[in-house]
Design a protein around this motif. Structure first.
Motif, short mmCIF file in Angstrom:
data_model
loop_
_atom_site.label_atom_id
_atom_site.label_comp_id
_atom_site.label_asym_id
_atom_site.label_seq_id
_atom_site.Cartn_x
_atom_site.Cartn_y
_atom_site.Cartn_z
N VAL A 24 4.31 6.69 6.65
CA VAL A 24 5.61 5.55 6.35
C VAL A 24 5.12 4.34 7.74
CG1 VAL A 24 7.55 4.83 7.08
CG2 VAL A 24 6.68 6.43 5.73
N ASP A 28 5.22 -3.92 7.32
CA ASP A 28 4.95 -4.80 6.11
C ASP A 28 3.63 -4.71 5.91
OD1 ASP A 28 6.40 -7.86 4.95
OD2 ASP A 28 6.36 -6.07 4.09
N ASP A 51 -1.74 -2.62 -2.04
CA ASP A 51 -0.68 -3.42 -2.98
C ASP A 51 0.55 -1.85 -3.92
OD1 ASP A 51 0.17 -6.37 -5.10
OD2 ASP A 51 1.62 -4.79 -3.82
N VAL A 52 1.29 -2.41 -3.94
CA VAL A 52 2.49 -0.92 -4.51
C VAL A 52 2.41 -0.71 -5.86
CG1 VAL A 52 4.48 -0.71 -4.79
CG2 VAL A 52 4.25 -1.77 -3.12
N LYS A 53 1.97 0.05 -6.41
CA LYS A 53 1.31 1.02 -7.65
C LYS A 53 0.31 0.80 -7.38
CE LYS A 53 6.03 0.97 -9.32
NZ LYS A 53 6.03 2.67 -9.54
N ARG A 68 1.81 5.24 -4.37
CA ARG A 68 2.46 4.17 -4.02
C ARG A 68 3.47 3.40 -4.43
NH1 ARG A 68 -0.57 -0.52 -0.11
NH2 ARG A 68 1.78 -0.65 1.05
N GLU A 69 4.64 3.69 -4.29
CA GLU A 69 5.84 3.60 -5.11
C GLU A 69 6.43 2.28 -4.27
OE1 GLU A 69 7.21 4.34 -8.15
OE2 GLU A 69 4.35 5.21 -7.96
N LYS A 70 6.40 2.37 -2.90
CA LYS A 70 7.08 1.40 -1.99
C LYS A 70 6.32 0.56 -1.21
CE LYS A 70 11.53 3.62 -2.60
NZ LYS A 70 13.19 2.81 -0.87
N LYS A 71 5.89 -0.26 -0.65
CA LYS A 71 4.78 -0.70 0.64
C LYS A 71 4.80 0.16 1.58
CE LYS A 71 4.01 -5.59 2.11
NZ LYS A 71 4.64 -6.67 2.60
N GLU A 72 6.07 0.01 1.84
CA GLU A 72 6.15 0.77 3.24
C GLU A 72 5.52 2.91 3.51
OE1 GLU A 72 8.27 -0.22 2.27
OE2 GLU A 72 10.09 1.58 1.89
N ARG A 73 5.15 3.12 1.77
CA ARG A 73 4.90 4.28 1.98
C ARG A 73 3.96 4.80 1.10
NH1 ARG A 73 8.18 9.39 2.93
NH2 ARG A 73 9.97 7.83 3.05
#
Lengths: 113, 115
Positions: A24, A28, A51-53, A68-73
């Motif tokens: 994590v 951003d 990028d996400v996904k 990568r489902e969320k930007k931070e993870r």
């Protein structure tokens, strides 16, 4: 200051187990990376995501997948762990743009027995 | 594909000695160059970077590096090392052709400074 947090410092898993390594970042950043670090071999890129996904294979993606489902993870998945995946795994992130400096986490030392 | 070669895997110096760590890369296009350092038990952190302009770049803790395009080199230097410089040093290269496709790292140089 950018913080990249890897969920585990040390992990011991058995051959054949499915292993999840979590990372994590709190700044951003668009780009995230997974490297493995082995003595005498330096750092080798496994996967990255801009990028996400979105995900792209690095130099040594075999035996690994990412999510990568969320930007931070950014998660690294070993579908069926093998002894040759015993290594130090480093997560990194960087802001948008070409070759922005990477910010690294402290690493997860994975041992597969 | 790009590659990075670091000449020395292990270097041992005495305090106050001068340091030069070699780094050569192979890539046909325009590159961005980096030196990272990993102190014992700590995460990798950026020492310095070269994107364009003055080929002599200065980084943190008194380190500098010189980009010599004709030699495909980006050697790291420090005039007088300290015990606290004991660490592993990695040279890295990224292509500036586009995309956030990560960096290619050398195998690292383990530097030991003896008091």
């Amino acid at each position: 200051d950018v913080k990249v947090t890897q969920s585990s410092r040390y992990l011991v898993k058995r051959t054949g187990e499915k292993v999840f390594l979590e990372c994590v970042q709190d700044m951003d950043h668009e780009n995230m990376f997974w490297y493995r670090q082995d003595p005498g071999l330096g750092l080798r890129l496994i996967y990255f995501s801009y990028d996400v996904k979105m995900k792209e294979k690095g130099d040594i993606p075999e035996g690994y997948s990412v999510s990568r489902e969320k930007k931070e993870r950014f998660s690294l998945i070993l579908e069926s762990a093998s002894t040759n995946q015993t290594s130090m795994y480093l997560c990194a992130s960087s802001p948008e743009g070409y070759n922005s400096p990477l910010h690294f986490g402290n690493g997860t030392r994975l041992t597969v027995t | 594909a790009q590659s990075v070669s670091q000449h020395n895997h292990h270097v041992i110096l005495s305090e106050a000695a001068s340091l030069e760590l070699g780094c050569n890369y192979s890539y046909g296009g325009t590159v961005n160059l980096f030196w990272y350092v990993q102190y014992p038990g700590q995460h990798l952190q950026l020492l310095l970077k070269y994107f364009s302009g003055d080929p002599l770049v200065k980084g943190i803790k008194g380190f500098e590096a010189e980009f010599i395009k004709s030699k495909f080199s980006f050697n790291l230097r420090k005039p007088s090392v300290q015990w606290s410089d004991t660490a592993e040093y990695f040279c890295a290269v990224g292509s500036s052709g586009g995309g956030a496709d990560g960096l290619t790292f050398g195998k690292g140089t383990h530097l030991i400074i003896q008091p």
